[in-house]
Every structure is written in C-alpha cells, then in structure tokens.
Scaffold this motif. Structure first.
Motif, PDB file in Angstrom:
ATOM      1  N   MET A   1     -15.598 -10.145 -19.909  1.00  0.00           N
ATOM      2  CA  MET A   1     -15.670  -9.600 -18.668  1.00  0.00           C
ATOM      3  C   MET A   1     -16.538 -10.179 -17.759  1.00  0.00           C
ATOM      4  N   ALA A   2     -16.126 -10.475 -16.453  1.00  0.00           N
ATOM      5  CA  ALA A   2     -16.877 -11.256 -15.443  1.00  0.00           C
ATOM      6  C   ALA A   2     -18.184 -10.480 -15.124  1.00  0.00           C
ATOM      7  N   ASN A   3     -19.052 -11.211 -14.504  1.00  0.00           N
ATOM      8  CA  ASN A   3     -20.337 -10.452 -14.343  1.00  0.00           C
ATOM      9  C   ASN A   3     -20.126  -9.783 -12.790  1.00  0.00           C
ATOM     10  N   LEU A   4     -20.177  -8.423 -12.984  1.00  0.00           N
ATOM     11  CA  LEU A   4     -20.207  -7.620 -12.080  1.00  0.00           C
ATOM     12  C   LEU A   4     -21.425  -7.171 -11.288  1.00  0.00           C
ATOM     13  N   PRO A   5     -21.481  -6.805 -10.108  1.00  0.00           N
ATOM     14  CA  PRO A   5     -22.659  -6.621  -9.233  1.00  0.00           C
ATOM     15  C   PRO A   5     -23.169  -5.437  -9.735  1.00  0.00           C
ATOM     16  N   SER A   6     -24.628  -5.404  -9.512  1.00  0.00           N
ATOM     17  CA  SER A   6     -25.521  -4.333 -10.018  1.00  0.00           C
ATOM     18  C   SER A   6     -26.467  -3.960  -8.873  1.00  0.00           C
ATOM     19  N   VAL A   7     -26.816  -2.744  -8.942  1.00  0.00           N
ATOM     20  CA  VAL A   7     -27.809  -2.365  -7.925  1.00  0.00           C
ATOM     21  C   VAL A   7     -28.710  -1.311  -8.464  1.00  0.00           C
ATOM     22  N   THR A   8     -30.047  -1.633  -8.019  1.00  0.00           N
ATOM     23  CA  THR A   8     -31.145  -0.775  -8.581  1.00  0.00           C
ATOM     24  C   THR A   8     -31.407   0.286  -7.598  1.00  0.00           C
ATOM     25  N   ILE A   9     -32.102   1.439  -8.081  1.00  0.00           N
ATOM     26  CA  ILE A   9     -32.715   2.368  -7.144  1.00  0.00           C
ATOM     27  C   ILE A   9     -33.367   1.990  -6.049  1.00  0.00           C
ATOM     28  N   SER A  10     -34.382   0.984  -6.322  1.00  0.00           N
ATOM     29  CA  SER A  10     -34.967   0.525  -5.089  1.00  0.00           C
ATOM     30  C   SER A  10     -34.230  -0.137  -3.870  1.00  0.00           C
ATOM     31  N   GLU A  11     -33.339  -0.676  -4.612  1.00  0.00           N
ATOM     32  CA  GLU A  11     -32.191  -1.456  -3.364  1.00  0.00           C
ATOM     33  C   GLU A  11     -31.426  -0.298  -2.609  1.00  0.00           C
ATOM     34  N   LEU A  12     -31.015   0.827  -3.338  1.00  0.00           N
ATOM     35  CA  LEU A  12     -30.561   1.978  -2.838  1.00  0.00           C
ATOM     36  C   LEU A  12     -31.564   2.618  -1.634  1.00  0.00           C
ATOM     37  N   LEU A  13     -32.885   2.634  -2.008  1.00  0.00           N
ATOM     38  CA  LEU A  13     -33.827   3.242  -1.209  1.00  0.00           C
ATOM     39  C   LEU A  13     -33.949   2.313  -0.093  1.00  0.00           C
ATOM     40  N   GLU A  14     -34.118   1.084  -0.196  1.00  0.00           N
ATOM     41  CA  GLU A  14     -34.375   0.350   0.825  1.00  0.00           C
ATOM     42  C   GLU A  14     -33.231   0.080   1.985  1.00  0.00           C
ATOM     43  N   ALA A  15     -31.828   0.518   1.528  1.00  0.00           N
ATOM     44  CA  ALA A  15     -30.856   0.429   2.273  1.00  0.00           C
ATOM     45  C   ALA A  15     -30.538   1.947   2.900  1.00  0.00           C
ATOM     46  N   GLY A  16     -31.498   2.832   2.594  1.00  0.00           N
ATOM     47  CA  GLY A  16     -31.417   4.204   3.275  1.00  0.00           C
ATOM     48  C   GLY A  16     -30.204   5.068   2.819  1.00  0.00           C
ATOM     49  N   VAL A  17     -29.614   4.748   1.406  1.00  0.00           N
ATOM     50  CA  VAL A  17     -28.510   5.470   0.880  1.00  0.00           C
ATOM     51  C   VAL A  17     -29.064   6.897   0.595  1.00  0.00           C
ATOM     52  N   HIS A  18     -30.277   7.078   0.577  1.00  0.00           N
ATOM     53  CA  HIS A  18     -30.555   8.531   0.127  1.00  0.00           C
ATOM     54  C   HIS A  18     -30.827   9.514   1.326  1.00  0.00           C
ATOM     55  N   PHE A  19     -30.467   9.233   2.545  1.00  0.00           N
ATOM     56  CA  PHE A  19     -30.685  10.166   3.562  1.00  0.00           C
ATOM     57  C   PHE A  19     -29.348  10.693   3.863  1.00  0.00           C
ATOM     58  N   GLY A  20     -29.228  12.118   3.787  1.00  0.00           N
ATOM     59  CA  GLY A  20     -28.058  12.665   4.284  1.00  0.00           C
ATOM     60  C   GLY A  20     -28.290  13.473   5.393  1.00  0.00           C
ATOM     61  N   HIS A  21     -27.253  14.421   5.838  1.00  0.00           N
ATOM     62  CA  HIS A  21     -27.303  15.000   6.972  1.00  0.00           C
ATOM     63  C   HIS A  21     -28.556  16.254   7.029  1.00  0.00           C
ATOM     64  N   LYS A  22     -28.376  16.926   8.248  1.00  0.00           N
ATOM     65  CA  LYS A  22     -29.214  18.036   8.404  1.00  0.00           C
ATOM     66  C   LYS A  22     -28.856  19.249   7.215  1.00  0.00           C
ATOM     67  N   ALA A  23     -29.671  19.886   6.857  1.00  0.00           N
ATOM     68  CA  ALA A  23     -29.485  20.793   5.713  1.00  0.00           C
ATOM     69  C   ALA A  23     -28.769  21.930   6.270  1.00  0.00           C
ATOM     70  N   SER A  24     -28.597  21.948   7.319  1.00  0.00           N
ATOM     71  CA  SER A  24     -27.656  23.216   7.929  1.00  0.00           C
ATOM     72  C   SER A  24     -26.162  22.702   8.065  1.00  0.00           C
ATOM     73  N   ARG A  25     -26.161  21.345   7.766  1.00  0.00           N
ATOM     74  CA  ARG A  25     -24.691  20.827   7.945  1.00  0.00           C
ATOM     75  C   ARG A  25     -24.128  20.494   6.511  1.00  0.00           C
ATOM     76  N   TRP A  26     -24.744  20.784   5.452  1.00  0.00           N
ATOM     77  CA  TRP A  26     -24.197  20.398   4.313  1.00  0.00           C
ATOM     78  C   TRP A  26     -23.013  21.078   3.595  1.00  0.00           C
ATOM     79  N   ASN A  27     -22.501  20.480   2.714  1.00  0.00           N
ATOM     80  CA  ASN A  27     -21.558  21.201   1.883  1.00  0.00           C
ATOM     81  C   ASN A  27     -21.681  21.758   0.671  1.00  0.00           C
ATOM     82  N   PRO A  28     -21.714  22.852   0.573  1.00  0.00           N
ATOM     83  CA  PRO A  28     -22.320  23.145  -1.108  1.00  0.00           C
ATOM     84  C   PRO A  28     -21.616  22.663  -2.030  1.00  0.00           C
ATOM     85  N   LYS A  29     -20.535  22.022  -2.014  1.00  0.00           N
ATOM     86  CA  LYS A  29     -20.064  21.272  -3.104  1.00  0.00           C
ATOM     87  C   LYS A  29     -20.777  20.199  -3.522  1.00  0.00           C
ATOM     88  N   MET A  30     -21.714  19.730  -2.608  1.00  0.00           N
ATOM     89  CA  MET A  30     -22.480  18.442  -2.603  1.00  0.00           C
ATOM     90  C   MET A  30     -23.701  18.514  -3.507  1.00  0.00           C
TER      91      MET A  30
END
Length: 302
Positions: A1-30
């Motif tokens: 298998m070819a070398n697939l890209p990987s990502v770390t928690i730190s990289e996700l943090l630095e990219a702001g992936v962890h920020f969602g929307h306002k709590a009042s706008r959430w979908n309970p399924k999430m």
C-alpha cells in the motif's frame, strides 16, 4: 500500500478543526462527536475526528486506486479557490460555485450545457469567425461562456457519475447530498456541530467554515487521491517519482480557555481513539489555555 497522509491531534488543533457552532445551534445527533462547551461554543472531539478522517482518507485512496472518480463540492466563498486548487492537483473534479439542481440526476441536460461551453470557446478562439460578429455579440458570447465555465468548469471532463463525493458543508450542499443519495453515491462529508451525520457513509466531525480547516481537509484528501493514482499506475509498471508537492497551510489558532464538559456520549465513533490521542488532545487544550492566561496577565510595573 502507498504511503497515505496522516494527521495528528496537534495539527487538527492548530487548524481550528475543534471549533463548532454556538451551543444553541447544535444538532443533537452530533452529541457523540462533541467534547464540551467553551464560551457557549461546542468543542468537537478531535479524538473522534482523527480516527474518522483516516477512514475517509482510505475511502478516497481505494476509490482512486480503482480508477474511480472523486467529486469535491463546496460552494462557500472562502473555499472556492481552495477546492479548485486541490481538486486540480490530484486530477479530480469539483463544483465550487453554485450547485445546479440536477447536476448529477439530470446529467443529460448538464452534458448539453458542457457541449455549449465547448462550442462557445471554439467560436471565441477562431478569429475568422469572430470577425463576423459585432463587439456586443462577442461580449454576450463571452459572458455566457464565463457563466457556464464558472458552473461547469470543474466537471466538464467528468464522464458519467462520480464514484465518491467529498462535501465540505452538508447543510449548504443539501441538494448535492440528496442527489448523491438518490444515485447511491457514497459521500465523505465534514459534519460540524450543526450538521446531521445520518446517512453519510464517511462522516468527519470538524469545523466546516474556517479556511485553515478546509485547507487541511483538502490537503489530506488530495494526498490520498495522489497516493491512489500512484498505486494504480505503479501496478501498470509506470514509475511516477514525485507526483506533486503540496505546501502546508499556515497553522495559527487562537487558544481556548475554560472547557465545560458536556454529558457523556451514548454512541461510539467507528474508530476508537487511543489513550495517547486523548492525552494529546487534552494537553493541547491545556497549553492553549496557559498561553492565553499568560497573554492576559498584566506586566509588573518597575
């Protein structure tokens, strides 16, 4: 298998992936994919994201390896250029402006529009033909060509339906989601805290608005597609060497402060996260909090 890209928690943090929307706008399924709340903003659990994005990367890789076609979709203004850039880098297809109703389910009409685009370009490139038109007629033809190119330029070479669709915002691209479901086309989708993760084959919980986050997703998915192309061609005896070099995006995120823990989730993500990933995520949050406190602390007067 070819070398697939990987990502770390730190990289996700630095990219702001962890920020969602306002709590009042959430979908309970999430709820299964949320870590907590900070300043009335949902924080996405990056342990879940890290595992599920690997599943999505493998899906793209497997599709392209089998000579499948991937369609990238995002009509948000901030992602218009990013989607086109990375889709073209990996030789795939994209829709980055308006999604026309029936773009997949009514492909016959779309095909005729693509032929019209080709004919308009041929007309404008032929000086002998344009000499017979007035300036106003040429201007009208040019405007019509530009309009079609904006809508169909990313799929003009697409023959038949794609084998996989990558969507950056399921709420905005709901028509594309409906058409994919009707045609049984699997979907890789970024699902924010206000999204519905149901009926998505490869959901990836994460911020679907920030430019840094979108660029990170596209970078990873593009690398997965390139790895699939490399694997496919290597089986044919072709030596590719270096296919492409993709520059990393700027990684600057704002720190977050106090986290209010939400209720424990009742579901478990497809891929379980390791304890080390959990520690990395929580450590990253603590480090950001410490940095913010340092910046807010007034300097002592001499």
């Amino acid at each position: 298998m070819a070398n697939l890209p990987s990502v770390t928690i730190s990289e996700l943090l630095e990219a702001g992936v962890h920020f969602g929307h306002k709590a009042s706008r959430w979908n309970p399924k999430m709820a299964p994919y949320l870590y907590g709340i900070k300043d009335n903003i949902h924080i996405i659990d990056l342990q879940q994201t890290a595992g599920l994005i690997k599943v999505a990367i493998n899906a793209i890789y497997d599709t392209v390896k089998k000579n499948g076609k991937v369609l990238f979709v995002s009509t948000k203004i901030q992602s218009t250029d990013i989607i086109a850039e990375y889709a073209e880098k990996c030789g795939q297809y994209y829709v980055n402006h308006r999604w026309l109703g029936g773009m997949l389910t009514n492909w016959g009409t779309v095909s005729r529009s693509i032929k019209t685009l080709d004919n308009l370009e041929k007309t404008l490139s032929n000086e002998e033909v344009t000499e017979n038109y007035t300036k106003k007629e040429i201007l009208d033809i040019t405007r019509k060509k530009d309009k079609l190119l904006k809508s169909l330029g990313g799929i003009r070479n697409l023959v038949g339906k794609p084998d996989l669709i990558v969507i950056m915002d399921t709420n905005k691209e709901h028509i594309a989601m409906q058409e994919a479901k009707k045609l049984n086309i699997p979907v890789v989708a970024i699902v924010d805290s206000n999204s519905d993760p149901d009926n998505i084959e490869y959901p990836v919980p994460g911020n679907d608005d920030a430019i840094r986050s979108i660029r990170l997703y596209c970078h990873l998915f593009c690398c997965a597609a390139l790895a699939g192309i490399e694997e496919s061609l290597s089986k044919s005896g072709v030596d590719l060497g270096a296919i492409a070099e993709i520059s990393d995006s700027d990684k600057n995120i704002k720190g977050i402060t106090k986290i209010k823990q939400t209720h424990k989730v009742s579901k478990v993500a497809v891929t379980e996260s390791s304890s080390s990933q959990k520690e990395e995520f929580e450590t990253g949050l603590e480090q950001n909090e410490a940095k913010e406190k340092t910046l807010k602390t007034p300097k002592a007067k001499n």
